[in-house]
Design an enzyme around this catalytic site. Structure first.
Site, mmCIF file in Angstrom:
data_model
loop_
_atom_site.group_PDB
_atom_site.id
_atom_site.type_symbol
_atom_site.label_atom_id
_atom_site.label_comp_id
_atom_site.label_asym_id
_atom_site.label_seq_id
_atom_site.Cartn_x
_atom_site.Cartn_y
_atom_site.Cartn_z
ATOM 1 N N ASP A 1 0.852 -1.186 0.000
ATOM 2 C CA ASP A 1 0.000 0.000 0.000
ATOM 3 C C ASP A 1 0.890 1.238 0.000
ATOM 4 O OD1 ASP A 1 -2.746 1.190 0.259
ATOM 5 O OD2 ASP A 1 -1.823 2.075 2.024
ATOM 6 N N GLU B 1 0.858 5.802 0.386
ATOM 7 C CA GLU B 1 0.179 7.073 0.647
ATOM 8 C C GLU B 1 0.847 8.133 -0.220
ATOM 9 O OE1 GLU B 1 -2.520 7.152 2.255
ATOM 10 O OE2 GLU B 1 -2.400 5.208 3.278
ATOM 11 N N GLU C 1 -6.135 18.859 2.918
ATOM 12 C CA GLU C 1 -7.184 17.848 2.834
ATOM 13 C C GLU C 1 -6.607 16.431 2.712
ATOM 14 O OE1 GLU C 1 -6.985 19.882 -1.305
ATOM 15 O OE2 GLU C 1 -6.851 20.441 0.822
ATOM 16 N N HIS D 1 -4.291 10.874 5.787
ATOM 17 C CA HIS D 1 -3.233 9.976 6.272
ATOM 18 C C HIS D 1 -2.363 10.551 7.394
ATOM 19 C CE1 HIS D 1 -0.702 12.407 3.724
ATOM 20 N NE2 HIS D 1 -1.111 11.853 2.600
ATOM 21 N N HIS E 1 -5.381 6.587 7.564
ATOM 22 C CA HIS E 1 -4.739 5.688 6.612
ATOM 23 C C HIS E 1 -3.241 5.664 6.892
ATOM 24 C CE1 HIS E 1 -8.011 5.059 3.534
ATOM 25 N NE2 HIS E 1 -8.532 6.003 4.306
ATOM 26 N N ASP F 1 -2.313 -0.423 6.598
ATOM 27 C CA ASP F 1 -3.278 -0.864 5.594
ATOM 28 C C ASP F 1 -2.815 -2.142 4.904
ATOM 29 O OD1 ASP F 1 -4.805 1.266 6.277
ATOM 30 O OD2 ASP F 1 -4.666 2.316 4.364
#
Length: 245
Positions: free
Chosen positions: A7, A9, A52, A57, A158, A163
């Site tokens: 995963d 970010e 935002e 995360h 997140h 994750d």
């Protein structure tokens, strides 16, 4: 089989808009067993992270100001995933960002070139898999955790490694439930295998050999009683239909 559950970010949605990776998390499995090897790295994206996105995360510019840029971690990361089957939820997103970073890197240093990901790794996307298994339902990672009774209460924000850990559990549940993680390989085929249904219920499958189940056929009296009941039910249905008309 060597699999890497992965995963990422990022600073935003689309690398074409200049967005970059800020975190990579990955877990290695071989033959459905966790090996204990993980890869986790925060990355300085060399650009501003919008508020935002930080809300999703929790990674802001201050947090990754002293982290290495992608060029500094690329070889180690590539060595971890090269040749594995990557298990990713919504793979086009993560693979798109990784390939974008690798492309930028290859232009800078020319050799040795890394990527693209699909040329070196098989990719298993759990999102279309979930949509096929559960059509018409929500198939986000959180929704799948609820469906398969996987605890993700510790997932407030997140995070790539967190994750990946959650996705690993979801993937194992989606593809068979009980695995060699908790059963000795030699005895796994001799024990009942537990699957998790789409409603989150545990279904136990028993291994039966031919001849173990007896077939009991109805007697003549039982067959006659069954026939009489069916005829009576049919008569009642016709009478009810006539009265409704």
């Amino acid at each position: 089989m060597r699999q890497v559950i992965l995963d990422t970010e990022t600073t935003g949605i689309d690398p074409k808009d200049g967005h970059r990776l800020v975190e990579i998390g990955a877990i290695e499995m071989i033959n459905r067993r966790f090996t204990g090897r993980t890869y986790h790295q925060y990355i300085n994206p060399e650009r501003h992270i919008d508020a935002e996105v930080v809300a999703v995360h929790g990674i802001d510019n201050a947090k990754i100001a002293n982290e290495p840029v992608f060029a500094q971690i690329a070889d180690e990361f590539w060595a971890f995933i090269d040749g594995a089957e990557l298990v990713i939820h919504n793979a086009p997103f993560d693979v798109g960002f990784i390939d974008h970073e690798l492309g930028m890197l290859n232009k800078q240093r020319k050799s040795p070139a890394l990527g693209p990901v699909r040329d070196h790794c098989a990719i298993l996307d759990t999102l279309p898999m979930a949509r096929k298994m559960h059509p018409g339902q929500r198939n986000s990672l959180d929704a799948l955790c609820k469906r398969y009774a996987i605890d993700n209460g510790h997932r407030v924000l997140h995070g790539a490694l967190l994750d990946s850990e959650i996705l690993a559990e979801v993937y194992l549940a989606m593809t068979g439930g009980q695995t060699a993680l908790t059963l000795d390989a030699a005895s796994a085929s001799e024990q009942a295998q537990a699957d998790v249904s789409s409603e989150g219920l545990s279904i136990q499958r028993l291994a039966l050999t031919p001849g173990q189940l007896r077939v009991v056929r109805p007697s003549a009296d039982e067959q006659a009683a069954h026939k009489a009941k069916c005829e009576a039910h049919q008569l009642n249905w016709f009478e009810g239909a006539a009265s409704d008309a």
